[in-house]
Scaffold this active site. Sequence first.
Site, PDB file in Angstrom:
ATOM      1  N   PHE A  57       0.779  -1.284  -0.039  1.00  0.00           N
ATOM      2  CA  PHE A  57       0.072   0.129   0.071  1.00  0.00           C
ATOM      3  C   PHE A  57       0.801   1.153   0.170  1.00  0.00           C
ATOM      4  O   PHE A  57       1.513   1.342   0.713  1.00  0.00           O
ATOM      5  CB  PHE A  57      -0.959  -0.124   1.290  1.00  0.00           C
ATOM      6  CG  PHE A  57      -1.680   1.287   1.550  1.00  0.00           C
ATOM      7  CD1 PHE A  57      -2.785   1.653   0.554  1.00  0.00           C
ATOM      8  CD2 PHE A  57      -1.347   1.983   2.550  1.00  0.00           C
ATOM      9  CE1 PHE A  57      -3.478   2.690   0.707  1.00  0.00           C
ATOM     10  CE2 PHE A  57      -2.123   3.275   2.877  1.00  0.00           C
ATOM     11  CZ  PHE A  57      -3.280   3.514   1.816  1.00  0.00           C
ATOM     12  N   ASP A  61      -7.936   1.930   9.371  1.00  0.00           N
ATOM     13  CA  ASP A  61      -8.709   1.558  10.316  1.00  0.00           C
ATOM     14  C   ASP A  61      -8.419   0.136  10.892  1.00  0.00           C
ATOM     15  O   ASP A  61      -8.293  -0.273  11.954  1.00  0.00           O
ATOM     16  CB  ASP A  61     -10.389   1.720  10.356  1.00  0.00           C
ATOM     17  CG  ASP A  61     -10.679   3.151  10.589  1.00  0.00           C
ATOM     18  OD1 ASP A  61      -9.862   4.021  11.041  1.00  0.00           O
ATOM     19  OD2 ASP A  61     -11.868   3.713  10.008  1.00  0.00           O
ATOM     20  N   GLU A 111       1.394   3.371  10.020  1.00  0.00           N
ATOM     21  CA  GLU A 111      -0.209   3.441   9.997  1.00  0.00           C
ATOM     22  C   GLU A 111      -0.671   4.455  10.952  1.00  0.00           C
ATOM     23  O   GLU A 111      -1.719   4.325  11.598  1.00  0.00           O
ATOM     24  CB  GLU A 111      -0.605   1.965  10.317  1.00  0.00           C
ATOM     25  CG  GLU A 111       0.089   1.288   9.113  1.00  0.00           C
ATOM     26  CD  GLU A 111      -0.822  -0.184   8.816  1.00  0.00           C
ATOM     27  OE1 GLU A 111      -1.991  -0.085   9.439  1.00  0.00           O
ATOM     28  OE2 GLU A 111      -0.228  -1.339   8.671  1.00  0.00           O
ATOM     29  N   ILE A 167      15.662  -6.290  32.350  1.00  0.00           N
ATOM     30  CA  ILE A 167      15.779  -7.696  33.228  1.00  0.00           C
ATOM     31  C   ILE A 167      16.901  -8.561  32.638  1.00  0.00           C
ATOM     32  O   ILE A 167      17.567  -9.143  33.444  1.00  0.00           O
ATOM     33  CB  ILE A 167      14.362  -8.405  33.167  1.00  0.00           C
ATOM     34  CG1 ILE A 167      13.141  -7.766  33.824  1.00  0.00           C
ATOM     35  CG2 ILE A 167      14.524  -9.983  33.409  1.00  0.00           C
ATOM     36  CD1 ILE A 167      11.678  -8.192  33.331  1.00  0.00           C
ATOM     37  N   GLY A 179      -5.812  -1.919   9.395  1.00  0.00           N
ATOM     38  CA  GLY A 179      -4.707  -1.785   9.793  1.00  0.00           C
ATOM     39  C   GLY A 179      -4.379  -1.563  11.021  1.00  0.00           C
ATOM     40  O   GLY A 179      -3.234  -2.218  11.705  1.00  0.00           O
ATOM     41  N   GLY A 205       3.010  12.724   5.141  1.00  0.00           N
ATOM     42  CA  GLY A 205       3.062  11.396   5.965  1.00  0.00           C
ATOM     43  C   GLY A 205       1.808  11.665   6.885  1.00  0.00           C
ATOM     44  O   GLY A 205       0.876  11.025   6.374  1.00  0.00           O
ATOM     45  N   SER A 206       1.726  12.280   7.963  1.00  0.00           N
ATOM     46  CA  SER A 206       0.519  12.340   8.670  1.00  0.00           C
ATOM     47  C   SER A 206      -0.474  12.979   7.988  1.00  0.00           C
ATOM     48  O   SER A 206      -1.638  12.950   8.496  1.00  0.00           O
ATOM     49  CB  SER A 206       0.922  12.897  10.250  1.00  0.00           C
ATOM     50  OG  SER A 206       1.734  12.301  10.838  1.00  0.00           O
ATOM     51  N   THR A 229       6.204  -0.363   2.924  1.00  0.00           N
ATOM     52  CA  THR A 229       6.405  -2.010   3.335  1.00  0.00           C
ATOM     53  C   THR A 229       6.226  -2.897   2.291  1.00  0.00           C
ATOM     54  O   THR A 229       5.297  -2.613   1.571  1.00  0.00           O
ATOM     55  CB  THR A 229       5.297  -2.125   4.450  1.00  0.00           C
ATOM     56  OG1 THR A 229       5.614  -1.346   5.625  1.00  0.00           O
ATOM     57  CG2 THR A 229       5.615  -3.616   4.891  1.00  0.00           C
TER      58      THR A 229
END
Length: 384
Positions: free
Chosen positions: A123, A240, A363, A337, A242, A131-132, A158
């Site tokens: 996609f 949504d 995303e 840890i 994703g 971007g945003s 991706t």
Amino acid sequence: MSFKFTDEHLMIQSMVREFSKGVIAPTAMERDRTKEFPIENLKKMGELGLMGMMVPPEYSGSGSDTIGYVLALSEIAYSCASTAVVMSVHNSIVCESILVYGNQRQKEKYLKPLARGEIIGAFAMTEPQAGSDPSRQVTLAVQGGDHYILNGTKRFITTGKNAELVIVTAKTDVAKRHRGISAFLVKKGTPGFNIGKMEEKMGLCASDTTDLILEDCRVPAEDMIGDKGEGFKIAMTGLDSGRIGIAAQSVGVAQAALDASVTYAKEREQFGQPISKFQGLRWMIADMATEIEAARQLMFSAASMKDRGEKYTAQASMAKLFASEMVNRVTEKALQIHGGYGYVKEFPVERFYRDARVFTIYEGTSEIQRIVISNHILKDKRSP
């Protein structure tokens, strides 16, 4: 709210858990080092029905619901986040977008091989300056007869190198801003459709992330998905779904980090006893387990709302926001840890820590999720 799983859900979880631990996990650390794309494992996943989980059987899918899908995706992410992100984009955004918005010809031609895992989907919406805020994208699609000519650059895609089919958004009407964005199905090998630079990333190293460069790329008009100007709507609907997938990835990686920490804490001795006996560490483990369970319930809540046909945009953002930030906290604690061993590549928590970092970014960043959630709560119709 608790969730009652069906026998099918439990069967999916059991089958994928066995496959993930037996097939995916043994090569995960090596693939992280070599950056080799897991194509053979993805083909096996296709044979098991994992690459078209929410696609109906008539289009070669498994016909699972979203609960079954997130159970499976979490199990894959438990062993390899790189493989999980490919599975997530392929299922949640690519297959689902074609299922919901594609016409019959597109479903027959593209959705069936995607659902069988014969080809992998990607996609492409993000651009160097968009971007945003996807409305700032500048990729153009100009109609010429029975084709559209696409020009522009897509970034951070991706599976950009290894995908055989890419959903590409482009502006067909600049004056209409986001309402002038359309979406196209572009096949690998189409003249003018080129793979740009491969990103060198902190994590998810076995999943390629690339630029896609469109230079007078001729796409048949019949390969526009949805109506002209519906690209933004298609993208937001896909995201949504994703975002539930990102929550599932986060839960899987976090659970792996917790399990590794518990095993290590029981085996590692200091001051004459296992470090699992120390109260400070026990409380860390308690916090990790509690946060994972909270994220898991948010994930199931959003998934079940989707399955019931309810509006789930805000719940998907809540699940993505909390789970993606949770996995960063949990993997940080897991590394702590492990002490010095957590910082070396011999132990998987080092990989978990690196892989998890991008979950709050892709995303839709955490900041974008907060905008979506607050808009919903305050009933503000504006959205990013």
